[in-house]
Write a protein that holds these residues in place. Structure first.
Motif, PDB file in Angstrom:
ATOM      1  N   THR A 145      -2.013 -32.029 -22.246  1.00  0.00           N
ATOM      2  CA  THR A 145      -2.509 -31.099 -23.262  1.00  0.00           C
ATOM      3  C   THR A 145      -1.385 -30.645 -24.183  1.00  0.00           C
ATOM      4  N   LEU A 146      -0.234 -30.287 -23.616  1.00  0.00           N
ATOM      5  CA  LEU A 146       0.891 -29.818 -24.432  1.00  0.00           C
ATOM      6  C   LEU A 146       1.349 -30.886 -25.417  1.00  0.00           C
ATOM      7  N   ARG A 147       1.332 -32.134 -24.987  1.00  0.00           N
ATOM      8  CA  ARG A 147       1.743 -33.221 -25.892  1.00  0.00           C
ATOM      9  C   ARG A 147       0.785 -33.326 -27.076  1.00  0.00           C
ATOM     10  N   ILE A 148      -0.501 -33.159 -26.820  1.00  0.00           N
ATOM     11  CA  ILE A 148      -1.493 -33.219 -27.900  1.00  0.00           C
ATOM     12  C   ILE A 148      -1.317 -32.028 -28.842  1.00  0.00           C
ATOM     13  N   VAL A 149      -1.138 -30.834 -28.282  1.00  0.00           N
ATOM     14  CA  VAL A 149      -0.951 -29.633 -29.103  1.00  0.00           C
ATOM     15  C   VAL A 149       0.280 -29.800 -30.005  1.00  0.00           C
ATOM     16  N   ALA A 150       1.375 -30.283 -29.429  1.00  0.00           N
ATOM     17  CA  ALA A 150       2.605 -30.462 -30.193  1.00  0.00           C
ATOM     18  C   ALA A 150       2.405 -31.428 -31.360  1.00  0.00           C
ATOM     19  N   LYS A 151       1.599 -32.446 -31.153  1.00  0.00           N
ATOM     20  CA  LYS A 151       1.418 -33.485 -32.166  1.00  0.00           C
ATOM     21  C   LYS A 151       0.366 -33.131 -33.214  1.00  0.00           C
ATOM     22  N   TYR A 152      -0.715 -32.438 -32.787  1.00  0.00           N
ATOM     23  CA  TYR A 152      -1.881 -32.351 -33.663  1.00  0.00           C
ATOM     24  C   TYR A 152      -2.292 -30.948 -34.128  1.00  0.00           C
ATOM     25  N   LEU A 153      -1.825 -29.863 -33.471  1.00  0.00           N
ATOM     26  CA  LEU A 153      -2.374 -28.553 -33.827  1.00  0.00           C
ATOM     27  C   LEU A 153      -2.060 -28.175 -35.274  1.00  0.00           C
ATOM     28  N   LYS A 154      -0.819 -28.341 -35.697  1.00  0.00           N
ATOM     29  CA  LYS A 154      -0.464 -27.954 -37.071  1.00  0.00           C
ATOM     30  C   LYS A 154      -1.282 -28.757 -38.085  1.00  0.00           C
ATOM     31  N   ARG A 155      -1.456 -30.043 -37.832  1.00  0.00           N
ATOM     32  CA  ARG A 155      -2.273 -30.867 -38.724  1.00  0.00           C
ATOM     33  C   ARG A 155      -3.723 -30.372 -38.762  1.00  0.00           C
ATOM     34  N   ALA A 156      -4.252 -30.041 -37.600  1.00  0.00           N
ATOM     35  CA  ALA A 156      -5.656 -29.600 -37.520  1.00  0.00           C
ATOM     36  C   ALA A 156      -5.872 -28.298 -38.287  1.00  0.00           C
ATOM     37  N   VAL A 157      -4.873 -27.404 -38.256  1.00  0.00           N
ATOM     38  CA  VAL A 157      -4.983 -26.125 -38.968  1.00  0.00           C
ATOM     39  C   VAL A 157      -4.889 -26.350 -40.478  1.00  0.00           C
ATOM     40  N   ARG A 158      -3.964 -27.198 -40.892  1.00  0.00           N
ATOM     41  CA  ARG A 158      -3.641 -27.313 -42.320  1.00  0.00           C
ATOM     42  C   ARG A 158      -4.613 -28.172 -43.106  1.00  0.00           C
ATOM     43  N   ASN A 159      -5.320 -29.075 -42.434  1.00  0.00           N
ATOM     44  CA  ASN A 159      -6.220 -29.969 -43.168  1.00  0.00           C
ATOM     45  C   ASN A 159      -7.585 -30.010 -42.493  1.00  0.00           C
ATOM     46  N   PRO A 160      -8.582 -29.334 -43.073  1.00  0.00           N
ATOM     47  CA  PRO A 160      -9.908 -29.276 -42.437  1.00  0.00           C
ATOM     48  C   PRO A 160     -10.598 -30.640 -42.342  1.00  0.00           C
ATOM     49  N   ASP A 161     -10.140 -31.601 -43.139  1.00  0.00           N
ATOM     50  CA  ASP A 161     -10.770 -32.931 -43.124  1.00  0.00           C
ATOM     51  C   ASP A 161     -10.048 -33.919 -42.213  1.00  0.00           C
ATOM     52  N   ASP A 162      -9.017 -33.451 -41.504  1.00  0.00           N
ATOM     53  CA  ASP A 162      -8.260 -34.353 -40.632  1.00  0.00           C
ATOM     54  C   ASP A 162      -9.028 -34.525 -39.314  1.00  0.00           C
ATOM     55  N   LEU A 163      -9.984 -35.450 -39.334  1.00  0.00           N
ATOM     56  CA  LEU A 163     -10.841 -35.646 -38.154  1.00  0.00           C
ATOM     57  C   LEU A 163     -10.034 -36.112 -36.953  1.00  0.00           C
ATOM     58  N   GLU A 164      -8.995 -36.905 -37.178  1.00  0.00           N
ATOM     59  CA  GLU A 164      -8.172 -37.368 -36.054  1.00  0.00           C
ATOM     60  C   GLU A 164      -7.525 -36.190 -35.329  1.00  0.00           C
ATOM     61  N   ALA A 165      -6.898 -35.297 -36.101  1.00  0.00           N
ATOM     62  CA  ALA A 165      -6.212 -34.154 -35.482  1.00  0.00           C
ATOM     63  C   ALA A 165      -7.214 -33.219 -34.822  1.00  0.00           C
ATOM     64  N   ARG A 166      -8.324 -32.937 -35.503  1.00  0.00           N
ATOM     65  CA  ARG A 166      -9.308 -32.017 -34.937  1.00  0.00           C
ATOM     66  C   ARG A 166     -10.012 -32.627 -33.728  1.00  0.00           C
ATOM     67  N   SER A 167     -10.212 -33.930 -33.719  1.00  0.00           N
ATOM     68  CA  SER A 167     -10.806 -34.600 -32.552  1.00  0.00           C
ATOM     69  C   SER A 167      -9.884 -34.498 -31.349  1.00  0.00           C
ATOM     70  N   HIS A 168      -8.591 -34.720 -31.588  1.00  0.00           N
ATOM     71  CA  HIS A 168      -7.644 -34.633 -30.471  1.00  0.00           C
ATOM     72  C   HIS A 168      -7.566 -33.209 -29.924  1.00  0.00           C
TER      73      HIS A 168
END
Length: 467
Positions: free
Chosen positions: A286-309
């Motif tokens: 979980t921590l590895r996913i958060v480190a990689k994708y949370l900032k992307r998921a917050v900053r881009n509402p259309d980033d389906l990859e980041a929000r899916s992860h």
């Protein structure tokens, strides 16, 4: 962070470190011999993994009607909140029920950050409806409300406090059979679709508490990443912080074989058992996913990859903490949410003051992990490295400070409010915040080192300002 503020916080945390437990028996190894027989052992010797069935996939919500048909459901309760009831996730679920000929009633009066009163209202609806299955479409508030409604409708003669965790409630084990519950999470935070925990504000005492039993976990969680595209940025951030702390706390919790008392019967073994080798795997991933994708998921509402992860990470963390537990960030968060004065979080469409759960949890995290790092510092250092710290030259005794600085940078980058002062608290509120933490024994006892009221006060003070 201003130099003076950093110095004050560092001084407080050094005091905490000196005061904390240095017990040499707290070795984080899982290979201990069982010792005495189960009946004679003072600490536990076993752990149990309980998790809901999970189905993941974009668009998987449309299968919910078929699932209910396969279960033979004839009278279904669909629970959600007023905001979501107008949005696609609920519409897709209802369309599937209609298409598959499933009779249902909608309860859309779930309160964001539920209270005992809002739970009771949902319970009354469930008891009158005599439903044979439930569908919860929403975030943790909806899923937790639905779990409670299912429990008390299945046990109609029970007093509300019977199943609420001690010391606020009686903490009785759940022995009644419940109806099937399908959870459809629309946020990426609580992991409630995988856990047997339901959290609420107990208004009489102004504290958060909950019901914790494997028996109330959903039958099935439908994890549909398309729903995450409807989340505003601050909701993504705050729910992501909940995921982050679920993973950090479960990984650094007291190991299961050091938790006491040892249950005399497996039905009394708590859902939150302490860190264990299986939960550890989920926490680290979980921590590895958060480190990689949370900032992307917050900053881009259309980033389906980041929000899916992040949607999957929420479930992964749920599998981990749902069996290991959480500790001080969560224990201290409950009065932060429960004693809220006037603060209203951005992007939350509610008619009452609200410190979102994930925000209330993460604001104390730098102070908490500085405090807990003298137990199992290698674990704290490992998590700091996963979250981006360069730990190659770090001394093991500095693990907590390094993790704290890593968290502060992470929070600063995501525009998080500058500590408890920014959400309306001052030094004068610390006694009330400590008082609200003391009943949270279900989680605070899982911290790797014990804490006094003075320790808690220092942790709250150190969390008034972050940067």
């Amino acid at each position: 962070m201003a130099a003076a503020a950093r110095a004050r916080v560092a001084h407080l945390l050094r005091q905490l470190q000196r005061a904390a437990c240095q017990c040499p028996t707290h070795s984080h190894t899982y290979s201990q011999a069982p010792g005495l027989s189960p009946s004679g052992k003072t600490t536990d010797y076993a752990f149990e993994m309980a998790v809901s069935n999970i189905r993941y996939g974009a668009g998987v919500t449309k299968e919910v009607g078929m699932d209910l048909q396969n279960m033979g459901a004839k009278n279904v309760c669909l629970m959600t909140d007023k905001n979501l009831s107008q949005l696609p996730p609920v519409q897709v679920a209802m369309d599937s029920l209609v298409k598959n000929g499933i009779p249902f009633m909608v309860y859309d009066n779930v309160r964001v950050e539920p209270t005992d009163a809002s739970f009771m209202e949902a319970i009354e609806f469930a008891q009158k409806g005599a439903f044979d299955a439930y569908v919860a479409v929403g975030g943790g508030s909806t899923m937790d409300t639905c779990k409670a409604a299912n429990l008390y409708a299945s046990s109609p003669h029970s007093d509300f406090l019977d199943y609420v965790s001690a010391p606020i409630g009686k903490g009785k084990p759940v022995s009644v059979p419940l109806k099937p519950l399908i959870a459809v999470p629309t946020t990426s935070g609580t992991g409630s679709e995988t856990t047997g925990v339901a959290i609420f504000d107990y208004e009489h005492l102004k504290v958060k508490t909950g019901i914790a039993s494997r028996a109330i976990k959903p039958t099935l969680g439908l994890i549909d990443p398309l729903h995450t595209l409807h989340m505003p940025a601050r909701v993504v951030a705050n729910s992501g912080f909940d995921v982050l702390c679920h993973a950090l706390e479960s990984y650094t919790a007291l190991p299961y074989h050091l938790r006491s008392p040892c249950p005399s019967n497996p039905i009394t073994r708590p859902a939150y058992q302490g860190s264990n080798p299986i939960s550890d795997i989920w926490a680290i991933h979980t921590l590895r996913i958060v480190a990689k994708y949370l900032k992307r998921a917050v900053r881009n509402p259309d980033d389906l990859e980041a929000r899916s992860h992040m949607h999957l990470a929420s479930a992964f963390a749920g599998i981990g903490f749902g069996n290991a537990g959480v500790h001080l960030c969560h224990g201290m968060s409950y009065p932060i949410s429960g004693l809220v004065k006037t603060y209203k979080a951005k992007d939350y469409n509610v008619d009452h003051p609200l410190v979102p759960h994930g925000l209330s949890v993460v604001l104390t995290s730098p102070a908490v992990f500085t405090f807990t790092a003298q137990m199992f510092p290698e674990r704290h250092l490992e998590t700091a490295e996963i979250l981006g710290a360069d730990t190659r030259t770090t001394r093991i005794q500095d693990a907590g400070l390094v993790l704290a600085d890593t968290l502060r940078k992470f929070l600063f980058d995501l525009d998080v409010d500058d500590g408890l002062a920014a959400v309306g608290y001052s030094k004068a509120d610390i006694p009330a915040l400590v008082k609200g933490t003391l009943p949270q024994e279900r989680v605070t006892k899982l911290a790797p080192c014990p804490q006094s009221e003075e320790d808690l006060a220092a942790l709250f003070e150190a969390s008034m300002k972050l940067y």
